[in-house]
Design a protein around this motif. Sequence first.
Motif, PDB file in Angstrom:
ATOM      1  N   PHE A   3     -22.171  41.033 -37.063  1.00 27.49           N
ATOM      2  CA  PHE A   3     -21.580  39.887 -37.762  1.00 27.49           C
ATOM      3  C   PHE A   3     -20.761  39.025 -36.804  1.00 27.49           C
ATOM      4  O   PHE A   3     -20.852  37.793 -36.815  1.00 27.49           O
ATOM      5  N   LEU A   4     -19.979  39.696 -35.972  1.00 28.22           N
ATOM      6  CA  LEU A   4     -19.191  38.952 -34.977  1.00 28.22           C
ATOM      7  C   LEU A   4     -20.113  38.219 -34.004  1.00 28.22           C
ATOM      8  O   LEU A   4     -19.819  37.100 -33.570  1.00 28.22           O
ATOM      9  N   GLY A   5     -21.234  38.863 -33.677  1.00 26.01           N
ATOM     10  CA  GLY A   5     -22.196  38.208 -32.808  1.00 26.01           C
ATOM     11  C   GLY A   5     -22.809  36.981 -33.454  1.00 26.01           C
ATOM     12  O   GLY A   5     -22.971  35.931 -32.820  1.00 26.01           O
ATOM     13  N   GLU A   6     -23.144  37.106 -34.744  1.00 27.59           N
ATOM     14  CA  GLU A   6     -23.718  35.968 -35.453  1.00 27.59           C
ATOM     15  C   GLU A   6     -22.713  34.832 -35.618  1.00 27.59           C
ATOM     16  O   GLU A   6     -23.100  33.667 -35.774  1.00 27.59           O
ATOM     17  N   MET A   7     -21.424  35.159 -35.606  1.00 29.65           N
ATOM     18  CA  MET A   7     -20.411  34.092 -35.676  1.00 29.65           C
ATOM     19  C   MET A   7     -20.525  33.168 -34.465  1.00 29.65           C
ATOM     20  O   MET A   7     -20.205  31.979 -34.550  1.00 29.65           O
TER      21      MET A   7
ATOM     22  N   ALA B  62     -22.105  28.016 -31.795  1.00 32.41           N
ATOM     23  CA  ALA B  62     -23.086  27.269 -31.005  1.00 32.41           C
ATOM     24  C   ALA B  62     -23.579  26.050 -31.761  1.00 32.41           C
ATOM     25  O   ALA B  62     -23.714  24.954 -31.196  1.00 32.41           O
ATOM     26  N   MET B  63     -23.831  26.214 -33.056  1.00 32.05           N
ATOM     27  CA  MET B  63     -24.265  25.070 -33.868  1.00 32.05           C
ATOM     28  C   MET B  63     -23.156  24.035 -33.994  1.00 32.05           C
ATOM     29  O   MET B  63     -23.409  22.826 -34.017  1.00 32.05           O
ATOM     30  N   GLY B  64     -21.925  24.513 -34.061  1.00 34.37           N
ATOM     31  CA  GLY B  64     -20.790  23.588 -34.127  1.00 34.37           C
ATOM     32  C   GLY B  64     -20.687  22.734 -32.876  1.00 34.37           C
ATOM     33  O   GLY B  64     -20.269  21.562 -32.935  1.00 34.37           O
ATOM     34  N   HIS B  65     -21.074  23.318 -31.737  1.00 30.33           N
ATOM     35  CA  HIS B  65     -21.032  22.566 -30.482  1.00 30.33           C
ATOM     36  C   HIS B  65     -22.011  21.396 -30.502  1.00 30.33           C
ATOM     37  O   HIS B  65     -21.779  20.360 -29.861  1.00 30.33           O
TER      38      HIS B  65
ATOM     39  N   ASN C  61     -22.804  19.734 -33.256  1.00 36.42           N
ATOM     40  CA  ASN C  61     -22.588  19.109 -34.556  1.00 36.42           C
ATOM     41  C   ASN C  61     -22.943  17.620 -34.540  1.00 36.42           C
ATOM     42  O   ASN C  61     -23.543  17.087 -35.483  1.00 36.42           O
ATOM     43  N   ASP C  62     -22.589  16.907 -33.464  1.00 37.43           N
ATOM     44  CA  ASP C  62     -22.881  15.470 -33.376  1.00 37.43           C
ATOM     45  C   ASP C  62     -24.377  15.228 -33.356  1.00 37.43           C
ATOM     46  O   ASP C  62     -24.877  14.280 -33.990  1.00 37.43           O
ATOM     47  N   ALA C  63     -25.101  16.051 -32.611  1.00 32.27           N
ATOM     48  CA  ALA C  63     -26.552  15.898 -32.551  1.00 32.27           C
ATOM     49  C   ALA C  63     -27.184  16.133 -33.913  1.00 32.27           C
ATOM     50  O   ALA C  63     -28.104  15.406 -34.327  1.00 32.27           O
ATOM     51  N   ILE C  64     -26.701  17.141 -34.634  1.00 39.30           N
ATOM     52  CA  ILE C  64     -27.231  17.442 -35.970  1.00 39.30           C
ATOM     53  C   ILE C  64     -26.936  16.293 -36.924  1.00 39.30           C
ATOM     54  O   ILE C  64     -27.768  15.912 -37.762  1.00 39.30           O
ATOM     55  N   ALA C  65     -25.730  15.707 -36.790  1.00 41.98           N
ATOM     56  CA  ALA C  65     -25.349  14.590 -37.665  1.00 41.98           C
ATOM     57  C   ALA C  65     -26.256  13.387 -37.441  1.00 41.98           C
ATOM     58  O   ALA C  65     -26.609  12.668 -38.384  1.00 41.98           O
TER      59      ALA C  65
ATOM     60  N   GLY D 102     -30.809  31.167 -28.639  1.00 41.06           N
ATOM     61  CA  GLY D 102     -31.891  30.320 -29.141  1.00 41.06           C
ATOM     62  C   GLY D 102     -31.384  28.976 -29.634  1.00 41.06           C
ATOM     63  O   GLY D 102     -32.042  27.942 -29.436  1.00 41.06           O
ATOM     64  N   ILE D 103     -30.221  28.979 -30.270  1.00 34.50           N
ATOM     65  CA  ILE D 103     -29.617  27.723 -30.742  1.00 34.50           C
ATOM     66  C   ILE D 103     -29.329  26.803 -29.546  1.00 34.50           C
ATOM     67  O   ILE D 103     -29.611  25.590 -29.583  1.00 34.50           O
ATOM     68  N   VAL D 104     -28.758  27.388 -28.518  1.00 31.96           N
ATOM     69  CA  VAL D 104     -28.412  26.597 -27.329  1.00 31.96           C
ATOM     70  C   VAL D 104     -29.669  26.022 -26.689  1.00 31.96           C
ATOM     71  O   VAL D 104     -29.728  24.836 -26.323  1.00 31.96           O
ATOM     72  N   ILE D 105     -30.707  26.855 -26.566  1.00 30.74           N
ATOM     73  CA  ILE D 105     -31.963  26.394 -25.972  1.00 30.74           C
ATOM     74  C   ILE D 105     -32.578  25.268 -26.802  1.00 30.74           C
ATOM     75  O   ILE D 105     -32.996  24.227 -26.266  1.00 30.74           O
ATOM     76  N   TYR D 106     -32.635  25.469 -28.105  1.00 26.97           N
ATOM     77  CA  TYR D 106     -33.261  24.495 -29.006  1.00 26.97           C
ATOM     78  C   TYR D 106     -32.605  23.132 -28.922  1.00 26.97           C
ATOM     79  O   TYR D 106     -33.262  22.104 -28.691  1.00 26.97           O
ATOM     80  N   PHE D 107     -31.299  23.101 -29.077  1.00 27.94           N
ATOM     81  CA  PHE D 107     -30.618  21.801 -29.093  1.00 27.94           C
ATOM     82  C   PHE D 107     -30.527  21.180 -27.699  1.00 27.94           C
ATOM     83  O   PHE D 107     -30.458  19.954 -27.569  1.00 27.94           O
ATOM     84  N   SER D 108     -30.559  22.010 -26.680  1.00 31.21           N
ATOM     85  CA  SER D 108     -30.587  21.466 -25.317  1.00 31.21           C
ATOM     86  C   SER D 108     -31.913  20.755 -25.054  1.00 31.21           C
ATOM     87  O   SER D 108     -31.950  19.652 -24.476  1.00 31.21           O
ATOM     88  N   VAL D 109     -33.011  21.391 -25.487  1.00 33.23           N
ATOM     89  CA  VAL D 109     -34.333  20.763 -25.333  1.00 33.23           C
ATOM     90  C   VAL D 109     -34.416  19.486 -26.163  1.00 33.23           C
ATOM     91  O   VAL D 109     -34.908  18.438 -25.698  1.00 33.23           O
TER      92      VAL D 109
END
Length: 455
Positions: free
Chosen positions: A286-290, A295-298, A300-304, A438-445
């Motif tokens: 759970f702590l790992g998934e946090m 990572a998604m919060g980082h 956030n602007d791209a997602i918006a 994976g989140i970092v890789i995805y949004f970086s690409v």
Amino acid sequence: MLENLAEFIDAKKHRELKKFIAETNIIDLAGELEKLGKESRVIFFRMLPKDAAANVFSYLSLDTQEDLVGSLTDPEIGHIVNDLFLDDAVDFIEEMPSSVVKRVLRNASNETRKQINYLLQYKDDSAGSIMTTEYVDLKEQMTVEKAFKRIREVGMDKETIYTCYVTDASSILDGVVTVRALLLAKDTDKIGDIMNTNFIAARTDDDREHVADLFQKYDLIALPVTDMNGYLVGIVTVDDAMEVLEEESTEDFHKFGGTEELDVSYTRTPLLEMIKKRAGWLIILFLGEMMTASAMGHFNDAIAKAVVLALFVPLIISSGGNSGSQAASLIIRSLALDELRVKNWVDVLRKELLSGFLLGAVLGVIGFVRIVVWQKFGLYDYGEYWPWIGLSITISLICVVMWGTLSGSMVPILLKRIGLDPATASAPFVATLVDVTGIVIYFSVAALLLSGKLL
């Protein structure tokens, strides 16, 4: 088999039941007994011949054994424990509550109690803990004729007679001889002349998993166990080695599922103990998934700016996690079977990188085709730059799956290298690790390809 064994017991059809018992294999009798209710189980067990009762008892589950002990009289318990092979008796006692242990030992004979306490002194994971002292020992100067006479005298109470052990006057192990070799020799031949001195043996402090591996490697049915000075103190038989392998596989299976090994069976594990065994890993994961949320919060602007990217987050991270779990399963199993060595890590790295690329490419093409179909048939509008979104998904899948296979294959090898159990690299652990990265890789690409377009 009697289809309605319980009905025969209730109807007191003793003749039919005794015929059934006489014609049925010991293991099948234990299986039938397991199916009965508590009262019928006791009645049926008491109908077993005395020479068969202990054997049937040894094949029962721990839950059934405990229930029977609670229902039988003290003399009946004494008869069972005294007739059990010592290693089976020790296994039973080690798993029972203290109240049951006290009652069993109280009704055991002095000699049986002494032997059980002797075997209980060894560590749980050692060869000494799974050995039995019930073996046939011979002397070098014996003739084959005298050897057979001794086997007939003591063999009935021994765990196995197919392999006999030759010791000197001080009980130091000198060799082994099989019944096959005795049968093919002359009655006047000396044991010392026909025994095999090139034998495989274990020491009492050897790890029991290593002992089980020896059985597989050398195709043994029994293995002598000596102390550090070479004195023969017991043997391990193939059925005990098989139990060790089963227990070790169960332990690895629990670890790989992200939980601690259960001390007793699932049905006998109390609720609070079950929670304790599972909570630790769940909290860590759970702590790992946090960190995934962080990572998604980082980004956030791209997602918006490009909300459509969020639609593919589950697809990306699940693909990476699944590929990582697959790789981890294959590597952990190969390490356990000794098919793979730590020194082969470069070969594994090369193979898994190529596998990850090809698997990622397959998934990437499927993902791109999905976007094309949804866009062209009006199922969803990905906007003006939909080809670039599809390309981002494709490249991300390739990178994430490659990273997943790399992580899943290398983490178990790394754990093995530093002396830890590779099974600790559980599927949930690998999946969590790949989720975050994976989140970092995805949004970086996506940021690289969609910069100046959607971002």
